[in-house]
Design an enzyme around this catalytic site. Structure first.
Site, mmCIF file in Angstrom:
data_model
loop_
_atom_site.group_PDB
_atom_site.id
_atom_site.type_symbol
_atom_site.label_atom_id
_atom_site.label_comp_id
_atom_site.label_asym_id
_atom_site.label_seq_id
_atom_site.Cartn_x
_atom_site.Cartn_y
_atom_site.Cartn_z
ATOM 1 N N ASP A 42 0.808 -1.195 0.067
ATOM 2 C CA ASP A 42 -0.001 0.047 0.242
ATOM 3 C C ASP A 42 0.900 1.305 0.107
ATOM 4 O O ASP A 42 1.483 1.725 1.140
ATOM 5 C CB ASP A 42 -0.896 -0.068 1.319
ATOM 6 C CG ASP A 42 -1.806 1.208 1.343
ATOM 7 O OD1 ASP A 42 -1.789 1.969 0.509
ATOM 8 O OD2 ASP A 42 -2.644 1.432 2.388
ATOM 9 N N TYR A 142 -9.115 15.278 -11.163
ATOM 10 C CA TYR A 142 -8.082 14.283 -11.424
ATOM 11 C C TYR A 142 -6.630 14.992 -11.742
ATOM 12 O O TYR A 142 -5.593 14.768 -11.520
ATOM 13 C CB TYR A 142 -8.434 13.362 -12.773
ATOM 14 C CG TYR A 142 -7.454 12.696 -13.320
ATOM 15 C CD1 TYR A 142 -6.932 11.392 -12.490
ATOM 16 C CD2 TYR A 142 -6.916 12.725 -14.601
ATOM 17 C CE1 TYR A 142 -5.781 10.626 -13.070
ATOM 18 C CE2 TYR A 142 -6.149 11.800 -15.211
ATOM 19 C CZ TYR A 142 -5.392 10.774 -14.293
ATOM 20 O OH TYR A 142 -4.516 10.008 -15.012
#
Length: 313
Positions: A42, A142
């Protein structure tokens, strides 16, 4: 060298897994998705990232306790529409995770190759291929978060290369080409926007370009930002038409339409053609033309995944 690829189950990461099989270096592929030959990592967890790159944690076990020399960051929050409502989640992966990687790479005297996006551009007045000197002007969440990732990397002091790409597609994951194949096989008529111009980029071509840089040790001394997409320019309508032609889906009628016919909270770039001159000059690579690469991708699709007949004529 020990090379860590993050986002290994995405489009680009999957292509790198294929390409790297013939390489001389030791590759470690990581993601938060379980898959064969992919370890869990992660990258939003700073401690886990630092341990992995230093050759300690779960990724370190795969590399026999040796530190990572080069990281290729293919991981990203790419759901452009959802990013508008969940910008903090997009920023976590597109910016904060990049900062985690950059800091760990800097501490271990490594090198980071980070993949960014044409969505860092989009402002008015762009109508010629965009080079690396053009000031970014993202239109949506984004693009803003991808630009913040670039800025975090620049501020980190980590040795790095940023590769901006555009309109990525492949036989893996979700992308425009695969969506069109599904629609073309199911519908009699589809509408596709013709007022947004860019260049489709086959993820395998980008993976091979990154592999070339690594195999030939061309990253050191060539730090900076580069643009890479396939050659040429088209609209989404053109992309859809060529996908239909090369896959043999000639029965479905594809109609051009304007972007405003598809109301959306996302403002997408009207023109995002990337200028590859600097990349080609620096790394000595020719860049394939987009229609040639589209044919290659359709031919490379596994029979179980492909839809329709691949026509190479």
């Amino acid at each position: 060298m020990n090379i860590l690829v993050t986002g290994a189950c995405g489009q680009l990461g999957s292509e790198l897994r294929t390409v790297a099989a013939s390489g001389r270096d030791r590759y470690v592929f990581a993601d938060i998705v379980s898959s064969d030959n992919v370890v869990f990592l992660d990258i939003t967890d700073r401690d886990a990232v630092e341990a992995a790159i230093a050759g300690k944690g779960p990724v370190g076990e795969v590399t026999c306790g040796e530190k990572i020399d080069v990281v290729i960051n293919c991981a990203a929050y790419t759901d452009v529409d959802n990013a508008e409502d969940h910008e903090s989640a997009a920023e976590l992966l597109n910016a904060e995770a990049v900062s985690n990687l950059a800091e760990a790479v800097r501490k271990n005297d490594g090198f980071l190759i980070h993949v960014s996006s044409d969505y860092v551009f989009g402002g008015a007045g762009l109508n010629v291929p965009i080079n690396e000197d053009v000031c970014p002007s993202p239109l949506g969440a984004y693009g803003r978060t991808k630009l913040k990732g670039e800025e975090a990397l620049a501020d980190s002091g980590c040795r790095h290369i940023v590769l901006r790409t555009a309109w990525l597609y492949s036989e893996f994951g979700r992308n425009f080409m695969k969506t069109m194949l599904r629609l073309l096989s199911a519908k009699e008529r589809v509408n596709v926007v013709f007022d947004q111009a860019g260049t489709p980029t086959y993820a395998l071509d980008l993976a091979e370009a990154i592999f070339h840089i690594l195999e030939n040790r061309l990253f050191a001394g060539n730090e900076g930002t580069y643009h890479y997409s396939n050659e040429g320019v088209c609209s989404w309508y053109d992309f859809a038409k060529m996908t239909a032609r090369y896959s043999g889906h000639t029965a479905c009628i594809i109609e051009p339409c304007h972007s405003d016919e598809f109301p959306s909270k996302v403002r997408r770039p009207n023109y995002s053609v990337l200028d590859k001159t600097l990349f080609k000059k620096t790394f000595g690579l020719a860049v394939p033309y987009w229609t040639d690469s589209l044919r290659k991708c359709l031919a490379n699709m596994q029979p179980s995944k492909s839809v329709g007949r691949v026509c190479m004529k």
